[in-house]
Scaffold this active site. Structure first.
Site, mmCIF file in Angstrom:
data_model
loop_
_atom_site.group_PDB
_atom_site.id
_atom_site.type_symbol
_atom_site.label_atom_id
_atom_site.label_comp_id
_atom_site.label_asym_id
_atom_site.label_seq_id
_atom_site.Cartn_x
_atom_site.Cartn_y
_atom_site.Cartn_z
ATOM 1 N N SER A 5 0.860 -1.188 0.000
ATOM 2 C CA SER A 5 0.000 0.000 0.000
ATOM 3 C C SER A 5 0.890 1.229 0.000
ATOM 4 O O SER A 5 2.025 1.185 0.499
ATOM 5 C CB SER A 5 -0.856 -0.007 1.269
ATOM 6 O OG SER A 5 -1.415 1.271 1.488
ATOM 7 N N TYR A 12 -1.361 0.024 10.272
ATOM 8 C CA TYR A 12 -1.464 -0.528 8.907
ATOM 9 C C TYR A 12 -0.175 -0.253 8.132
ATOM 10 O O TYR A 12 0.370 -1.137 7.457
ATOM 11 C CB TYR A 12 -2.678 0.110 8.225
ATOM 12 C CG TYR A 12 -2.939 -0.348 6.812
ATOM 13 C CD1 TYR A 12 -3.413 -1.629 6.545
ATOM 14 C CD2 TYR A 12 -2.743 0.524 5.741
ATOM 15 C CE1 TYR A 12 -3.677 -2.034 5.238
ATOM 16 C CE2 TYR A 12 -3.013 0.135 4.439
ATOM 17 C CZ TYR A 12 -3.467 -1.147 4.187
ATOM 18 O OH TYR A 12 -3.730 -1.539 2.891
HETATM 19 P P1 NDP Z 1 -11.020 -6.573 1.398
HETATM 20 O O1 NDP Z 1 -11.270 -6.220 2.808
HETATM 21 O O2 NDP Z 1 -12.059 -6.281 0.378
HETATM 22 O O3 NDP Z 1 -10.670 -8.134 1.285
HETATM 23 C C1 NDP Z 1 -9.732 -8.687 2.152
HETATM 24 C C2 NDP Z 1 -9.597 -10.156 1.854
HETATM 25 O O4 NDP Z 1 -8.719 -10.727 2.843
HETATM 26 C C3 NDP Z 1 -10.920 -10.896 1.953
HETATM 27 O O5 NDP Z 1 -11.023 -11.873 0.955
HETATM 28 C C4 NDP Z 1 -10.842 -11.533 3.324
HETATM 29 O O6 NDP Z 1 -11.575 -12.741 3.337
HETATM 30 C C5 NDP Z 1 -9.363 -11.832 3.453
HETATM 31 N N1 NDP Z 1 -8.987 -11.987 4.851
HETATM 32 C C6 NDP Z 1 -9.093 -11.060 5.837
HETATM 33 N N2 NDP Z 1 -8.746 -11.598 7.010
HETATM 34 C C7 NDP Z 1 -8.409 -12.901 6.764
HETATM 35 C C8 NDP Z 1 -7.989 -13.979 7.579
HETATM 36 N N3 NDP Z 1 -7.820 -13.846 8.906
HETATM 37 N N4 NDP Z 1 -7.749 -15.178 6.995
HETATM 38 C C9 NDP Z 1 -7.934 -15.338 5.655
HETATM 39 N N5 NDP Z 1 -8.329 -14.349 4.841
HETATM 40 C C10 NDP Z 1 -8.574 -13.145 5.396
HETATM 41 O O7 NDP Z 1 -9.621 -5.919 1.015
HETATM 42 P P2 NDP Z 1 -9.037 -5.323 -0.357
HETATM 43 O O8 NDP Z 1 -9.425 -6.182 -1.491
HETATM 44 O O9 NDP Z 1 -9.314 -3.888 -0.357
HETATM 45 O O10 NDP Z 1 -7.467 -5.465 -0.066
HETATM 46 C C11 NDP Z 1 -6.646 -6.461 -0.649
HETATM 47 C C12 NDP Z 1 -5.198 -6.075 -0.378
HETATM 48 O O11 NDP Z 1 -4.917 -4.811 -0.992
HETATM 49 C C13 NDP Z 1 -4.869 -5.906 1.105
HETATM 50 O O12 NDP Z 1 -3.608 -6.467 1.383
HETATM 51 C C14 NDP Z 1 -4.854 -4.409 1.298
HETATM 52 O O13 NDP Z 1 -4.013 -4.023 2.351
HETATM 53 C C15 NDP Z 1 -4.343 -3.924 -0.036
HETATM 54 N N6 NDP Z 1 -4.713 -2.543 -0.359
HETATM 55 C C16 NDP Z 1 -6.026 -2.196 -0.597
HETATM 56 C C17 NDP Z 1 -6.358 -0.880 -0.904
HETATM 57 C C18 NDP Z 1 -7.763 -0.455 -1.170
HETATM 58 O O14 NDP Z 1 -7.999 0.760 -1.384
HETATM 59 N N7 NDP Z 1 -8.737 -1.345 -1.179
HETATM 60 C C19 NDP Z 1 -5.328 0.176 -1.010
HETATM 61 C C20 NDP Z 1 -3.990 -0.296 -0.723
HETATM 62 C C21 NDP Z 1 -3.722 -1.605 -0.437
HETATM 63 P P3 NDP Z 1 -12.433 -13.309 4.583
HETATM 64 O O15 NDP Z 1 -12.937 -12.137 5.354
HETATM 65 O O16 NDP Z 1 -13.467 -14.113 3.872
HETATM 66 O O17 NDP Z 1 -11.463 -14.163 5.336
#
Ligand code: NDP
Length: 245
Positions: free
Chosen positions: A143, A156
């Site tokens: 990020s 974060y």
């Molecule tokens: P979301 O919150 O939409 O999705 C997160 C995903 O991670 C979900 O599929 C969730 O699945 C999974 N996850 C969370 N906790 C766990 C766990 N304990 N075990 C297994 N899976 C887990 O996030 P984004 O798609 O927005 O983000 C994806 C990546 O991109 C992240 O690393 C984020 O830091 C990064 N990012 C995102 C930005 C944005 O603006 N969206 C900007 C910069 C970086 P479930 O809950 O089903 O387990």
């Protein structure tokens, strides 16, 4: 013919958001996608979409804070395929936006465990499998927060900086192998995590996960030659940061 025909790709956080969209694109390009997340409903929806388009998946409902579970996953991949071609370490959590002195220990530890320790454990589990591929590709979701040090984003930001450090060291270690390891800064994307961070923002003003995933996909392809770099999705190019020679 897909560019990833016959290849095996592991995507964490594949139940929604960026991971979901990237999993779909990898499958559409021919990869067998191993989709990891906790929410079975989200994984099943992905499975339905991929299968309807003629692709193949293996669903792995797993909480990534279960380190033994990550080890078992690595073992299962070794047994079934003997190698891994693409790793997308995408699952992550925001934790909390708060002054550093106000962050609860439980929240700090939980977020560190998911974003940093689980990423390390995943790297450790898959490194030998990726090295067995003729074109192993690892993509670690970072990020802009890793570099901006904005007030209230300390937790974060620290996790994302740590993930980048791990990825870049890994890239240095594997530079003379076919494995290519890169980080991605997706930029603000229309997902649940972004809505949590910026509740007042109009989601319609942001790129969709599908648009963002399309720009990340080339890092998974066998013809990607870069390693140890940070790919900036908004700019659609690698950042100027380079590892020392
Ligand atoms: P979301 O919150 O939409 O999705 C997160 C995903 O991670 C979900 O599929 C969730 O699945 C999974 N996850 C969370 N906790 C766990 C766990 N304990 N075990 C297994 N899976 C887990 O996030 P984004 O798609 O927005 O983000 C994806 C990546 O991109 C992240 O690393 C984020 O830091 C990064 N990012 C995102 C930005 C944005 O603006 N969206 C900007 C910069 C970086 P479930 O809950 O089903 O387990």
């Amino acid at each position: 013919m897909g560019r990833l025909d016959g290849r095996v790709a592991l995507v964490t956080g594949a139940s929604r958001g960026i991971g979901y969209s990237l999993a779909k694109l990898l499958a559409a390009d021919g990869a067998h996608v191993i989709a990891v997340a906790r929410t079975v409903g989200g994984l099943e929806e992905l499975d339905d979409e991929i299968k309807a388009a003629g692709g193949a998946t293996t669903l792995v409902p797993l909480d990534l804070t279960d380190m033994a579970g990550i080890d078992r996953l690595g073992g299962a991949i070794a047994e079934r395929w003997g190698r891994l071609d693409v790793l997308v370490a995408n699952a992550g959590a925001l934790g909390v936006l708060a002054p550093i002195g106000h962050i609860e220990a439980k929240t700090f530890e939980k977020t560190m465990t998911l974003n940093v320790t689980a990423t390390w454990r995943l790297i450790r589990s898959t490194d030998p499998l990726l090295r067995r591929s003729d074109a192993g590709r690892a993509i670690i979701l970072s990020s802009g927060a890793a570099h901006s040090a904005k007030a209230f984003w300390g937790l974060y930001a620290a996790t994302k900086a740590a993930e980048e450090a791990l990825a870049r060291s890994w890239a240095n270690e594997t530079m003379n192998s076919p494995l290519r390891v890169n980080c991605v800064n997706p930029g603000a994307t229309r997902t649940a995590m972004r809505a949590l961070a910026m509740p007042g923002e109009d989601p319609a003003s942001l790129p969709t996960p599908a648009e963002v995933a399309a720009r990340i996909l080339p890092l998974a392809l066998p013809d990607c030659t870069e390693t140890g770099r940070i790919f900036d999705v908004r700019e659609n190019r690698f950042t100027t940061y380079r590892m020392p020679e």
